[in-house]
Design a protein around this motif. Structure first.
Motif, PDB file in Angstrom:
ATOM      1  N   SER A   1       0.812  -1.219   0.000  1.00  0.00           N
ATOM      2  CA  SER A   1       0.000   0.000   0.000  1.00  0.00           C
ATOM      3  C   SER A   1       0.848   1.274   0.000  1.00  0.00           C
ATOM      4  CB  SER A   1      -0.921   0.001   1.223  1.00  0.00           C
ATOM      5  OG  SER A   1      -0.141  -0.126   2.391  1.00  0.00           O
ATOM      6  N   SER A   2       2.144   1.145   0.279  1.00  0.00           N
ATOM      7  CA  SER A   2       2.978   2.338   0.403  1.00  0.00           C
ATOM      8  C   SER A   2       3.182   3.019  -0.949  1.00  0.00           C
ATOM      9  CB  SER A   2       4.344   1.957   0.974  1.00  0.00           C
ATOM     10  OG  SER A   2       5.183   3.096   0.977  1.00  0.00           O
ATOM     11  N   LYS A   3       3.234   4.346  -0.909  1.00  0.00           N
ATOM     12  CA  LYS A   3       3.507   5.107  -2.128  1.00  0.00           C
ATOM     13  C   LYS A   3       4.975   5.476  -2.254  1.00  0.00           C
ATOM     14  CE  LYS A   3      -1.180   6.736  -2.520  1.00  0.00           C
ATOM     15  NZ  LYS A   3      -2.142   7.627  -1.839  1.00  0.00           N
ATOM     16  N   ALA A   4       5.844   4.835  -1.460  1.00  0.00           N
ATOM     17  CA  ALA A   4       7.268   5.136  -1.528  1.00  0.00           C
ATOM     18  C   ALA A   4       7.818   4.820  -2.915  1.00  0.00           C
ATOM     19  CB  ALA A   4       8.022   4.322  -0.475  1.00  0.00           C
ATOM     20  N   ALA A   5       8.843   5.558  -3.296  1.00  0.00           N
ATOM     21  CA  ALA A   5       9.483   5.345  -4.589  1.00  0.00           C
ATOM     22  C   ALA A   5      10.363   4.101  -4.559  1.00  0.00           C
ATOM     23  CB  ALA A   5      10.322   6.566  -4.955  1.00  0.00           C
ATOM     24  N   ALA A   6      10.848   3.743  -3.365  1.00  0.00           N
ATOM     25  CA  ALA A   6      11.720   2.573  -3.244  1.00  0.00           C
ATOM     26  C   ALA A   6      11.707   2.102  -1.794  1.00  0.00           C
ATOM     27  CB  ALA A   6      13.141   2.916  -3.679  1.00  0.00           C
ATOM     28  N   PHE A   7      12.245   0.897  -1.591  1.00  0.00           N
ATOM     29  CA  PHE A   7      12.182   0.272  -0.264  1.00  0.00           C
ATOM     30  C   PHE A   7      13.538  -0.307   0.116  1.00  0.00           C
ATOM     31  CE2 PHE A   7       8.134  -0.040  -2.406  1.00  0.00           C
ATOM     32  CZ  PHE A   7       7.269   0.508  -1.472  1.00  0.00           C
ATOM     33  N   ILE A   8      13.742  -0.423   1.398  1.00  0.00           N
ATOM     34  CA  ILE A   8      14.900  -1.157   1.926  1.00  0.00           C
ATOM     35  C   ILE A   8      14.328  -2.366   2.653  1.00  0.00           C
ATOM     36  CG2 ILE A   8      16.913  -1.042   3.440  1.00  0.00           C
ATOM     37  CD1 ILE A   8      16.662   2.095   3.086  1.00  0.00           C
ATOM     38  N   VAL A   9      14.708  -3.564   2.217  1.00  0.00           N
ATOM     39  CA  VAL A   9      14.078  -4.774   2.769  1.00  0.00           C
ATOM     40  C   VAL A   9      15.111  -5.867   3.026  1.00  0.00           C
ATOM     41  CG1 VAL A   9      11.889  -4.309   1.569  1.00  0.00           C
ATOM     42  CG2 VAL A   9      13.640  -5.743   0.475  1.00  0.00           C
ATOM     43  N   ARG A  10      14.685  -6.862   3.795  1.00  0.00           N
ATOM     44  CA  ARG A  10      15.505  -8.062   3.997  1.00  0.00           C
ATOM     45  C   ARG A  10      15.448  -8.943   2.752  1.00  0.00           C
ATOM     46  NH1 ARG A  10      16.019  -8.137   9.784  1.00  0.00           N
ATOM     47  NH2 ARG A  10      14.079  -7.323  10.600  1.00  0.00           N
ATOM     48  N   PRO A  11      16.409  -9.872   2.623  1.00  0.00           N
ATOM     49  CA  PRO A  11      16.407 -10.774   1.464  1.00  0.00           C
ATOM     50  C   PRO A  11      15.060 -11.475   1.299  1.00  0.00           C
ATOM     51  CG  PRO A  11      18.476 -10.999   2.668  1.00  0.00           C
ATOM     52  CD  PRO A  11      17.622 -10.061   3.454  1.00  0.00           C
ATOM     53  N   ALA A  12      14.424 -11.876   2.382  1.00  0.00           N
ATOM     54  CA  ALA A  12      13.184 -12.652   2.286  1.00  0.00           C
ATOM     55  C   ALA A  12      12.051 -11.908   1.581  1.00  0.00           C
ATOM     56  CB  ALA A  12      12.722 -13.069   3.682  1.00  0.00           C
ATOM     57  N   GLU A  13      12.111 -10.578   1.581  1.00  0.00           N
ATOM     58  CA  GLU A  13      11.016  -9.800   0.975  1.00  0.00           C
ATOM     59  C   GLU A  13      11.247  -9.550  -0.512  1.00  0.00           C
ATOM     60  OE1 GLU A  13       8.716  -9.322   3.076  1.00  0.00           O
ATOM     61  OE2 GLU A  13       9.888  -9.656   4.912  1.00  0.00           O
ATOM     62  N   SER A  14      12.443  -9.767  -0.970  1.00  0.00           N
ATOM     63  CA  SER A  14      12.830  -9.285  -2.294  1.00  0.00           C
ATOM     64  C   SER A  14      12.047  -9.937  -3.430  1.00  0.00           C
ATOM     65  CB  SER A  14      14.332  -9.500  -2.492  1.00  0.00           C
ATOM     66  OG  SER A  14      14.728  -9.002  -3.746  1.00  0.00           O
ATOM     67  N   ALA A  15      11.931 -11.248  -3.400  1.00  0.00           N
ATOM     68  CA  ALA A  15      11.346 -11.974  -4.525  1.00  0.00           C
ATOM     69  C   ALA A  15       9.934 -11.490  -4.858  1.00  0.00           C
ATOM     70  CB  ALA A  15      11.332 -13.470  -4.215  1.00  0.00           C
ATOM     71  N   SER A  16       9.143 -11.262  -3.828  1.00  0.00           N
ATOM     72  CA  SER A  16       7.748 -10.906  -4.076  1.00  0.00           C
ATOM     73  C   SER A  16       7.546  -9.406  -4.264  1.00  0.00           C
ATOM     74  CB  SER A  16       6.878 -11.395  -2.911  1.00  0.00           C
ATOM     75  OG  SER A  16       7.313 -10.769  -1.727  1.00  0.00           O
ATOM     76  N   LEU A  17       8.628  -8.660  -4.332  1.00  0.00           N
ATOM     77  CA  LEU A  17       8.512  -7.190  -4.406  1.00  0.00           C
ATOM     78  C   LEU A  17       8.926  -6.746  -5.802  1.00  0.00           C
ATOM     79  CD1 LEU A  17       7.923  -4.605  -2.829  1.00  0.00           C
ATOM     80  CD2 LEU A  17      10.269  -4.615  -2.027  1.00  0.00           C
TER      81      LEU A  17
END
Lengths: 349, 349, 349
Positions: free
Chosen positions: B53-69
């Motif tokens: 839902s975030s309108k951010a232009a980019a994200f900082i995430v853990r490896p586990a979140e990357s694939a689905s993002l």
């Protein structure tokens, strides 16, 4: 810094008995780091071994230590007190450099004694009086009609508000706030109305008040701190509180409104005292205690939760929520066991 | 405020792995309110839905979140730390505007580095040293012989007293008081004599000290705060206390005199620590605990009274005053039941 | 100070019913020390005797007191509130003396309303806005982009940092610190990295904030204090905290980060509230309680260790460390007694 005294001069001024050479003392120090020309003291007999290893030029000791000590020393009943007095002689309080700094702002209707020192950026409002040899340091604020006695030391960034009275030889440490408004609010249907705080703060002679400590002005009556009281840092003294003479309180204490604390009390750090209580003379309250009722007898009081490992605490603290039930279960067991012990007669409950 | 970085520039400077477009970032934000050009981070996997839902232009995430993002992001093991570093790049600490404000009062015997900034109303006393690029803000007080390193930030209305040593990159927040007198008093028959406080305060590099926090000077030895320590607001550090490197403490903590706290400890809010204790490295104390004894083992400690409704508390707390008696009654019951269970033999008590 | 009102004028302005002569009132006072021309009030019927002995010129009382009182008085349902309003009329808030003191330092890019008063030594940075009739007292610091509304009173030595928003009729007491950095640190292998604090502080209308209280700026979101809130001295409000409208909290409270407190709550002195909690509207927490979990129901909550003599405390507190064991022993007794009571059948455990 360049002051020096011989042991015999100390004895002349402060009493005690000199043993050994009449050496010249230029400083005080802890036994373990004392260097040439410095004097140390031994208050705790269990630390006696430090006397031998210390490089101090002389020592302040109790009578019991004197016989076995072949180096210069002064014998007195209270070495710590003697040491404090020696330190005061070697490190006297700062002497006022008479005059108003050109960057101070002193109202033309303020009265500043000729011998007083007003530092740069300090502000002294109309009607304020600053006594002889008092030092008001940089950026301190002295409000209207404030009266400060002689030989006081007001540290930087301290705020003293309208009408406060401060005796002689008082020290206010940095960023303390004296005579700000008390916390007085009356609920008016849907909001708080401020109750104007019209009392004063009266501080006796020889009081010391710590950094970032707040002493609120009274609501209608005055907030009063007696002669010789010692108030440490970050302490809240609410409106109309009275603190007796020579009472000392360690840091982080809070005292709610209208509470009276007697003379010569010792209040430990982080003690919180509810409002409208009386604490009689000579009471000691240990650190971290919440004082929720009046204390009428001198003595030592406490009440704090003991620390444990978090795991142990979790197991134990959970039962606190059910202590009433536990007590009832014990009572029930006592009844039941009585029935078992005397099974033939019916027991009245 | 006008700084901007591409994701690839962040990766170049801070590591991590970029996925998706190399967008330009001009600010940081919380996921739920991020706007165009802003970067957010996800540390807690349970809040994963916020990524969508975030309108951010980019994200900082853990490896586990990357694939689905499928939006631009940087992958790193510690998103919060990475985010902190990104925020530091986008919002660097203020840069000193070299020079002494005409309304500052700097003693002619003070040494102020050319690149340092001294704000209006600030007072710097004789013998003080202010390092390169250090900023002393408005109305701060720097006492005699104080030594402040490079790249420090001294906020407004702060008071630093005589002889304090402050390392490089230290932040002192507003109205903090460094090196005020410790609370030293010796009882003299009928009043307190002040024990002159002759030690210093030594603060290491990269230390941050909160608003209205008070760090007292030592009595004879020094009060010491190690490199990298983080001290929040309204904290009392009494004379001769030592705080180890990288130890962090939350607001409203009090530490009584001469206590030594180890390195990398985490002290929760409102923890009160008695005097003359030692707390070893790596200790965590949870908020509201009174630490009354030395801690020799790393671990998590606590001790606070659990909150209840006032009615429940009244019923339960009353028993605390008689817990000793309750324990004795339980012991008595245990004895009596033993007699009932084994009625034929006499039991030794 | 020279203001005066007749009783009938009070009734005209504030309501209530006048009984007896329409005397002229020049001051308010406590019943026991009231002098000529002063008005007192009786809120507590148990102190009724004070009415007789008081020398006050008039009284403010509840209807129940009126019949037996033959001296001038005003009848109202809430004498304390009425008294507060009378006191406000007799002692109005200070009126701004429009203008910037020559010793103030106001940036050329700051906007100060014509009717505002900026005191000596006050510093107002670029982009700051000071509203109509607002008083900024001596040596206060107003940072960049700070917005202060109308009719505010900013006491001496207060620090308000960059970007804070302050509504109308707000009082900030001395040495308070608004919008200093929150305590944000991320652990980076072997040291803490500072998390830049980028949120603001938003303070509503009619708020009062006490001396040496610290309200930290938000990390990413804002720290918010609602209209009409009353915050006493030496209180820590951490980053991202929200305090609802008309909530009042007594001195020495600490609120950890991101906690939301509802409207019309009353938080007692020295209450410590953990982070990331929610406290609903209308909650009262008694002094000294550690609030460690969310409160979803209005009501009165507490949790503090009761004070005892130190000897009693020692005996009782020792058992706290073993309360879990004591509870288990009671459970065991209950089982064993059941076996004794019903010896013939085997009991399931």
């Amino acid at each position: 810094m360049a002051l020096s005294f011989t042991l015999s001069r100390f004895v002349e001024l402060l009493g005690g008995e000199r043993h050994g050479d009449d050496v010249l003392i230029t400083g005080v120090s802890a036994l373990e780091k004392a260097a040439e020309g410095e004097i140390g003291f031994l208050a705790n007999p269990r630390l006696r071994a430090q006397l031998q290893s210390s490089k101090a030029a002389a020592f302040i000791v109790r009578p019991a230590e004197s016989a076995s000590l072949d180096r210069p020393h002064i014998v007195t009943r209270d070495p710590q007190l003697y040491f404090a007095q020696v330190a005061q002689l070697l490190h006297p309080r700062p002497v006022a450099r008479a005059g108003i700094h050109p960057r101070a702002v002193v109202d033309s209707l303020a009265f500043v004694a000729k011998s007083a020192q007003i530092g740069p950026g300090a502000v002294v409002e109309a009607g304020a009086q600053i006594g002889e040899r008092t030092i008001v340091m940089a950026n301190a604020y002295i409000g209207e009609q404030v009266e400060i006695g002689a030989d006081c030391l007001i540290h930087p960034n301290t705020s003293v508000h309208r009408g406060a009275f401060i005796g002689d030889r008082v020290i206010l440490h940095s960023n303390a706030v004296i005579a700000g408004d008390g916390f007085g609010n009356a609920w008016a249907v849907d909001h708080w109305e401020k109750i104007p705080q019209l009392g004063r703060v009266l501080i006796g002679h020889d009081v010391e008040i710590g950094s970032c400590t707040t002493v609120d002005r009274g609501a209608l009556n005055d907030t009063i701190i007696g002669n010789g009281a010692r108030i440490d840092n970050l302490i809240q003294v609410a409106h109309n509180v009275q603190i007796g003479e020579h009472t000392a309180m360690a840091a982080c204490v809070g005292i709610a409104g209208s509470t009276k604390i007697g003379a010569r009390c010792q209040i430990g750090g982080a003690v919180m005292i509810s409002g409208h209580l009386e604490i009689c003379d000579g009471v000691t309250v240990l650190g971290g205690t919440l004082v929720g009722k009046t204390i009428r007898e001198a003595g030592v009081y406490s009440g704090s939760y003991p620390m444990q490992t978090h795991d142990d605490w979790r197991h134990n603290a959970a039962h606190l929520r059910h202590l009433d039930e536990l007590a009832k279960r014990v009572k029930q067991l006592e009844k039941e066991i009585l029935v078992l012990q005397y099974p033939v007669k019916k027991l009245e409950e």
